[in-house]
Design an enzyme around this catalytic site. Structure first.
Site, PDB file in Angstrom:
ATOM      1  N   TYR A 256      -3.555   1.756   9.138  1.00 24.88           N
ATOM      2  CA  TYR A 256      -3.613   0.299   9.072  1.00 24.88           C
ATOM      3  C   TYR A 256      -2.914  -0.395  10.238  1.00 24.88           C
ATOM      4  O   TYR A 256      -3.386  -1.415  10.725  1.00 24.88           O
ATOM      5  CB  TYR A 256      -2.960  -0.191   7.781  1.00 24.88           C
ATOM      6  CG  TYR A 256      -3.685   0.248   6.530  1.00 24.88           C
ATOM      7  CD1 TYR A 256      -4.555  -0.616   5.885  1.00 24.88           C
ATOM      8  CD2 TYR A 256      -3.514   1.519   6.007  1.00 24.88           C
ATOM      9  CE1 TYR A 256      -5.233  -0.229   4.741  1.00 24.88           C
ATOM     10  CE2 TYR A 256      -4.185   1.915   4.857  1.00 24.88           C
ATOM     11  CZ  TYR A 256      -5.044   1.039   4.233  1.00 24.88           C
ATOM     12  OH  TYR A 256      -5.711   1.432   3.113  1.00 24.88           O
TER      13      TYR A 256
ATOM     14  N   ASN B 123      -8.909  -6.447   7.400  1.00 27.60           N
ATOM     15  CA  ASN B 123      -8.774  -5.882   6.065  1.00 27.60           C
ATOM     16  C   ASN B 123      -8.475  -6.989   5.066  1.00 27.60           C
ATOM     17  O   ASN B 123      -7.431  -7.635   5.164  1.00 27.60           O
ATOM     18  CB  ASN B 123      -7.636  -4.854   6.042  1.00 27.60           C
ATOM     19  CG  ASN B 123      -7.436  -4.228   4.671  1.00 27.60           C
ATOM     20  OD1 ASN B 123      -8.397  -3.726   4.085  1.00 27.60           O
ATOM     21  ND2 ASN B 123      -6.215  -4.255   4.161  1.00 27.60           N
ATOM     22  N   GLU B 124      -9.397  -7.238   4.151  1.00 26.47           N
ATOM     23  CA  GLU B 124      -9.172  -8.199   3.063  1.00 26.47           C
ATOM     24  C   GLU B 124      -8.762  -9.585   3.558  1.00 26.47           C
ATOM     25  O   GLU B 124      -8.033 -10.293   2.884  1.00 26.47           O
ATOM     26  CB  GLU B 124      -8.136  -7.640   2.063  1.00 26.47           C
ATOM     27  CG  GLU B 124      -8.546  -6.313   1.462  1.00 26.47           C
ATOM     28  CD  GLU B 124      -7.713  -5.899   0.245  1.00 26.47           C
ATOM     29  OE1 GLU B 124      -6.787  -6.644  -0.115  1.00 26.47           O
ATOM     30  OE2 GLU B 124      -8.011  -4.843  -0.346  1.00 26.47           O
TER      31      GLU B 124
ATOM     32  N   ASP C 225     -12.235  -5.833  -3.295  1.00 17.15           N
ATOM     33  CA  ASP C 225     -13.267  -5.823  -4.321  1.00 17.15           C
ATOM     34  C   ASP C 225     -13.160  -7.092  -5.171  1.00 17.15           C
ATOM     35  O   ASP C 225     -12.733  -7.070  -6.313  1.00 17.15           O
ATOM     36  CB  ASP C 225     -13.124  -4.575  -5.200  1.00 17.15           C
ATOM     37  CG  ASP C 225     -14.332  -4.374  -6.100  1.00 17.15           C
ATOM     38  OD1 ASP C 225     -15.239  -5.227  -6.087  1.00 17.15           O
ATOM     39  OD2 ASP C 225     -14.366  -3.357  -6.822  1.00 17.15           O
TER      40      ASP C 225
ATOM     41  N   GLU D 219     -10.669   2.202   0.462  1.00 19.69           N
ATOM     42  CA  GLU D 219      -9.547   2.605  -0.409  1.00 19.69           C
ATOM     43  C   GLU D 219     -10.138   2.897  -1.775  1.00 19.69           C
ATOM     44  O   GLU D 219     -10.983   2.133  -2.240  1.00 19.69           O
ATOM     45  CB  GLU D 219      -8.517   1.467  -0.578  1.00 19.69           C
ATOM     46  CG  GLU D 219      -7.786   1.050   0.673  1.00 19.69           C
ATOM     47  CD  GLU D 219      -6.867  -0.171   0.460  1.00 19.69           C
ATOM     48  OE1 GLU D 219      -6.774  -0.700  -0.671  1.00 19.69           O
ATOM     49  OE2 GLU D 219      -6.237  -0.592   1.457  1.00 19.69           O
TER      50      GLU D 219
ATOM     51  N   TYR E 231      -6.401   6.112  -1.494  1.00 22.75           N
ATOM     52  CA  TYR E 231      -5.166   5.390  -1.222  1.00 22.75           C
ATOM     53  C   TYR E 231      -4.067   6.071  -2.031  1.00 22.75           C
ATOM     54  O   TYR E 231      -4.163   6.106  -3.250  1.00 22.75           O
ATOM     55  CB  TYR E 231      -5.324   3.930  -1.633  1.00 22.75           C
ATOM     56  CG  TYR E 231      -4.183   3.052  -1.212  1.00 22.75           C
ATOM     57  CD1 TYR E 231      -4.106   2.550   0.079  1.00 22.75           C
ATOM     58  CD2 TYR E 231      -3.164   2.743  -2.100  1.00 22.75           C
ATOM     59  CE1 TYR E 231      -3.043   1.750   0.468  1.00 22.75           C
ATOM     60  CE2 TYR E 231      -2.095   1.946  -1.704  1.00 22.75           C
ATOM     61  CZ  TYR E 231      -2.049   1.457  -0.420  1.00 22.75           C
ATOM     62  OH  TYR E 231      -0.996   0.678  -0.027  1.00 22.75           O
TER      63      TYR E 231
END
Ligand SMILES: *[C@@H]1O[C@H](CO)[C@@H](O)[C@H](O)[C@H]1NC(C)=O
Ligand SMILES: *[C@@H]1O[C@H](CO)[C@@H](O)[C@H](O)[C@H]1NC(C)=O
Ligand SMILES: *[C@@H]1O[C@H](CO)[C@@H](O)[C@H](O)[C@H]1NC(C)=O
Ligand SMILES: *[C@@H]1O[C@H](CO)[C@@H](O)[C@H](O)[C@H]1NC(C)=O
Ligand SMILES: *[C@@H]1O[C@H](CO)[C@@H](O)[C@H](O)[C@H]1NC(C)=O
Ligand SMILES: *[C@@H]1O[C@H](CO)[C@@H](O)[C@H](O)[C@H]1NC(C)=O
Ligand SMILES: *[C@@H]1O[C@H](CO)[C@@H](O)[C@H](O)[C@H]1NC(C)=O
Length: 481
Positions: free
Chosen positions: A87, A159-160, A201, A264, A296
């Site tokens: 990450y 990411n997100e 998600d 993940e 993860y």
């Protein structure tokens, strides 16, 4: 004829410096494929960020210490993974030894280009402030640092960043970053490196997000994602495809125009984790839509998702989760996992249009922010990075740290197996090491004692040959000097 020292020297040096290498992976329709064999590549992976995001200062990162990388690569090889995701990385540190170790282990790298430091990522509440030359210099620096490693599989633009808290403009800014990354790669890298986004998600915007990222914009073709990562925690304990909603995901993504995978997975509401979702993820029902995933996560941190525990005394304990995951991986039908399914590689991307978006408040226009001149200059001229990574020979394959199995018994003899050229790691092989006194431990299911059998076959390991060659050339170097 007795060869001269010079001849032996040249031959051995040639051997020692020949970098064994995995084949780069490319995107073909909705699959990842090996660029040479064209076998389908499904990700069998783990997420790797020892210390977590909060531990990241920029002074070290998960690929800056060769001793740690050797330990973890050997333990991951044994687990059966072929990919890790990291990450937070620093574009300014030297990653050559670690990238080479993972390459030798047949393990690919998926890297986020962002960091938790100031100007290290897009601000989801005000992306126009953070899409700036300081941030993009880091992003391009990451490309420079990793572009020459053949095991660099892919880069995450974000990411997100798109979630319930983000403003409506965020998706367009993510596409702007992807456009700049693609244009930089096209100009400064001699192969394509896939670029994509990793989504949370969030059920109601998931399909909108993937539609937004994967459609074609006529005047901004390079902003399109090459793949779509999904962080998914819906399968907890001994769930099922229906209960976990995997059937819905399979349906959502079976017509996707790009590879989709779990960036993940591994819900921890039931512990220890049993990872029965592994058989589902790689089953025919799912592989129409999903190209594997990453568990993860590697190390045990405060949030309790670890496969291994790093102890205070610098030893490592494999957790039961590691054993359970290894068991699940070893049951996969690897032929099926690797076989390309030509009937699913032909979905073309559609043109972006408002009717692809169904949620109120999610953007349904596709104007990508224009590029600042300062960013254009970096793309034209390069960022002038002095830290361009390259593979180096892996000299040592032994791990120096003590490793305990999940029963607390020391495992001895773990080492990295240097795979031969063009191979990537697969579950069930390269499982070195055996627990001390495991025969009397009363733990017949211990993965460590099972793996001792593999070792007993007495196959000469590639790593043995490599370290021998390394030693000989080192001796010859000493002679010549
Ligand atoms: C972050 O970016 C802003 C705006 O460009 C700049 O003023 C600030 O100095 C930067 N901070 C760091 C640590 O680079
Ligand atoms: C790209 O460059 C790297 C590093 O110089 C080299 O190892 C690799 O073979 C090149 N690949 C292609 C496809 O030319
Ligand atoms: C791309 O096309 C859209 C819609 O026609 C337009 O609003 C936008 O300004 C164009 N962008 C560029 C960079 O040309
Ligand atoms: C997927 O594509 C097929 C064939 O074009 C079509 O019949 C089907 O409705 C599509 N499914 C979804 C969920 O879009
Ligand atoms: C290949 O794709 C077809 C059509 O999508 C599907 O019915 C079949 O099960 C797939 N085969 C494998 C081995 O995944
Ligand atoms: C290191 O710490 C672990 C976990 O606390 C313990 O089980 C192990 O015995 C220790 N090893 C040594 C050599 O002190
Ligand atoms: C390591 O794994 C590769 C790929 O699965 C396999 O071909 C090779 O035989 C294994 N090596 C050893 C020493 O087990």
């Amino acid at each position: 004829m007795v060869p001269s020292y010079a001849q032996v020297f040249t031959a051995l040096c040639g051997l020692a410096t020949t970098a064994v290498a995995v084949q780069p992976v490319i995107v073909d329709g909705k699959d990842f494929v090996n660029s040479v064999t064209k076998d389908r590549f499904q990700i069998i992976g783990v997420d790797y960020q020892p210390g977590g995001s909060s531990g990241f200062t920029g002074k070290s990162d998960p690929l800056s210490d060769a001793t740690t990388c050797m330990r973890d690569a050997a333990l991951m090889q044994r687990l059966g993974v072929n990919t890790i995701r990291i990450y937070n990385m620093s574009p300014d540190l030297n990653h050559d030894e670690c990238a080479s170790i993972f390459n030798a282990a047949g393990i690919y790298l998926i890297l986020d280009v962002n960091s938790p430091l100031e100007n290290g990522s897009l601000d989801r509440t005000a992306p126009w402030t953070s899409y700036n030359p300081i941030y993009m210099k880091q992003v391009f620096g990451m490309i420079e640092a990793f572009k020459n490693y053949p095991n660099t599989l892919a880069l995450f633009s974000g990411n997100e960043v798109i979630n319930q808290d983000s403003v409506e403009q965020v998706p367009a800014y993510v596409r702007a970053v992807q456009r700049d990354m693609h244009d930089y790669i096209a100009k400064h890298v001699n192969r394509s490196i896939p670029v994509g986004y990793s989504a949370a998600d969030v059920r109601n915007i998931l399909v909108d997000t993937s539609n937004y990222m994967s459609c074609n914009i006529k005047n901004s073709t390079s902003s399109r994602s090459d793949f779509f990562g999904l962080n998914s925690y819906s399968w907890c304990g001994k769930s099922s495809i229906k209960t976990a909603g995997y059937d819905v995901l399979a349906d959502d993504f079976k017509n996707a125009s790009l590879p989709v995978f779990f960036s993940e997975y591994g819900c921890n509401k039931v512990t220890p984790r049993v990872f029965t979702e592994v058989q589902a993820i790689y089953s025919e029902e799912m592989t129409q839509a999903i190209s594997g995933g990453l568990v993860y996560e590697w190390t045990q941190e405060a949030n309790n998702y670890g496969l291994v525990q790093i102890n205070d005394n610098n030893t490592v304990t494999l957790r039961v989760d590691y054993d359970n995951l290894q068991k699940q991986f070893s049951q996969l039908d690897l032929k099926k996992v690797q076989s390309a399914n030509s009937s699913q590689t032909s979905v073309d991307p559609v043109e972006c249009s408002a009717d692809l978006i169904s949620t109120n408040g999610f953007p349904n226009t596709f104007d990508i922010p224009t590029r600042l001149d300062s960013i254009q200059k970096m793309i034209d001229n390069g960022v002038g990075s002095t830290n361009v990574g390259k593979l180096v020979p892996v000299k040592n394959t032994k791990i120096t740290e003590t490793v305990y199995d999940s029963n607390g018994k020391e495992i001895t003899g773990i080492e990295l197996n240097v795979l031969s050229n063009d191979q990537s790691n697969l579950p069930g092989s390269n499982t070195s090491g055996s627990s001390s006194g495991s025969s009397s431990s009363g733990s017949p299911t211990s993965s460590a004692s099972g793996s001792a059998k593999t070792n007993a076959a007495g196959k000469p390991s590639a790593s043995g040959m490599f370290s021998l060659a390394g030693t000989l050339s080192a001796m010859l170097l000493a002679l010549v000097a």
